[in-house]
Design a protein around this motif. Structure first.
Motif, PDB file in Angstrom:
ATOM      1  N   ASP A   2       0.829  -1.186   0.000  1.00  0.00           N
ATOM      2  CA  ASP A   2       0.000   0.000   0.000  1.00  0.00           C
ATOM      3  C   ASP A   2       0.877   1.255   0.000  1.00  0.00           C
ATOM      4  O   ASP A   2       2.077   1.200   0.220  1.00  0.00           O
ATOM      5  N   LYS A   3       0.246   2.388  -0.245  1.00  0.00           N
ATOM      6  CA  LYS A   3       0.981   3.643  -0.387  1.00  0.00           C
ATOM      7  C   LYS A   3       1.735   4.000   0.880  1.00  0.00           C
ATOM      8  O   LYS A   3       2.860   4.452   0.822  1.00  0.00           O
ATOM      9  N   ARG A  51       3.720  -3.763 -14.206  1.00  0.00           N
ATOM     10  CA  ARG A  51       3.442  -3.161 -12.896  1.00  0.00           C
ATOM     11  C   ARG A  51       3.315  -4.242 -11.822  1.00  0.00           C
ATOM     12  O   ARG A  51       3.861  -4.102 -10.727  1.00  0.00           O
ATOM     13  N   ASP A  52       2.602  -5.314 -12.129  1.00  0.00           N
ATOM     14  CA  ASP A  52       2.431  -6.392 -11.150  1.00  0.00           C
ATOM     15  C   ASP A  52       3.768  -7.027 -10.785  1.00  0.00           C
ATOM     16  O   ASP A  52       4.014  -7.349  -9.619  1.00  0.00           O
ATOM     17  N   GLN A  53       4.624  -7.222 -11.777  1.00  0.00           N
ATOM     18  CA  GLN A  53       5.947  -7.778 -11.509  1.00  0.00           C
ATOM     19  C   GLN A  53       6.749  -6.842 -10.607  1.00  0.00           C
ATOM     20  O   GLN A  53       7.440  -7.294  -9.696  1.00  0.00           O
ATOM     21  N   LEU A  54       6.657  -5.532 -10.870  1.00  0.00           N
ATOM     22  CA  LEU A  54       7.361  -4.565 -10.034  1.00  0.00           C
ATOM     23  C   LEU A  54       6.847  -4.568  -8.603  1.00  0.00           C
ATOM     24  O   LEU A  54       7.642  -4.548  -7.658  1.00  0.00           O
ATOM     25  N   VAL A  55       5.537  -4.589  -8.440  1.00  0.00           N
ATOM     26  CA  VAL A  55       4.957  -4.594  -7.099  1.00  0.00           C
ATOM     27  C   VAL A  55       5.414  -5.839  -6.340  1.00  0.00           C
ATOM     28  O   VAL A  55       5.859  -5.742  -5.187  1.00  0.00           O
ATOM     29  N   ASP A  56       5.358  -6.993  -6.985  1.00  0.00           N
ATOM     30  CA  ASP A  56       5.815  -8.233  -6.341  1.00  0.00           C
ATOM     31  C   ASP A  56       7.286  -8.164  -5.998  1.00  0.00           C
ATOM     32  O   ASP A  56       7.712  -8.589  -4.919  1.00  0.00           O
ATOM     33  N   TRP A  57       8.095  -7.628  -6.918  1.00  0.00           N
ATOM     34  CA  TRP A  57       9.542  -7.533  -6.706  1.00  0.00           C
ATOM     35  C   TRP A  57       9.842  -6.584  -5.550  1.00  0.00           C
ATOM     36  O   TRP A  57      10.657  -6.914  -4.673  1.00  0.00           O
ATOM     37  N   ILE A  58       9.182  -5.431  -5.506  1.00  0.00           N
ATOM     38  CA  ILE A  58       9.426  -4.471  -4.433  1.00  0.00           C
ATOM     39  C   ILE A  58       8.988  -5.049  -3.092  1.00  0.00           C
ATOM     40  O   ILE A  58       9.673  -4.880  -2.079  1.00  0.00           O
ATOM     41  N   LYS A  59       7.896  -5.778  -3.072  1.00  0.00           N
ATOM     42  CA  LYS A  59       7.448  -6.423  -1.832  1.00  0.00           C
ATOM     43  C   LYS A  59       8.479  -7.430  -1.326  1.00  0.00           C
ATOM     44  O   LYS A  59       8.616  -7.631  -0.126  1.00  0.00           O
TER      45      LYS A  59
END
Length: 61
Positions: A2-3, A51-59
């Motif tokens: 989340d933000k 975007r989904d790959q980035l979100v998963d990677w950052i998590k």
């Protein structure tokens, strides 16, 4: 992520992202509240990830 979570940990995450992608600049990784989409867009252009790959990677960092 989340933000609020992104905002709170961004400096730490930014260092890990720069280690993985040395060609990213501080301008590429500039986080401003309310401009999450812009940040993800810049990261997508530089990394070629969705975007989904980035979100998963950052998590995972």
């Amino acid at each position: 992520m989340d933000k609020l979570e992104l905002k709170g940990k961004w400096n730490e995450i930014k260092g890990k992202v720069k280690q993985a992608y040395a060609d990213l600049t501080d301008d590429d990784l500039k986080y401003e509240e309310g401009k999450d989409d812009e940040l993800y867009g810049r990261l997508q252009q530089k990394t070629g990830k969705t975007r989904d790959q980035l979100v998963d990677w950052i998590k995972s960092l």
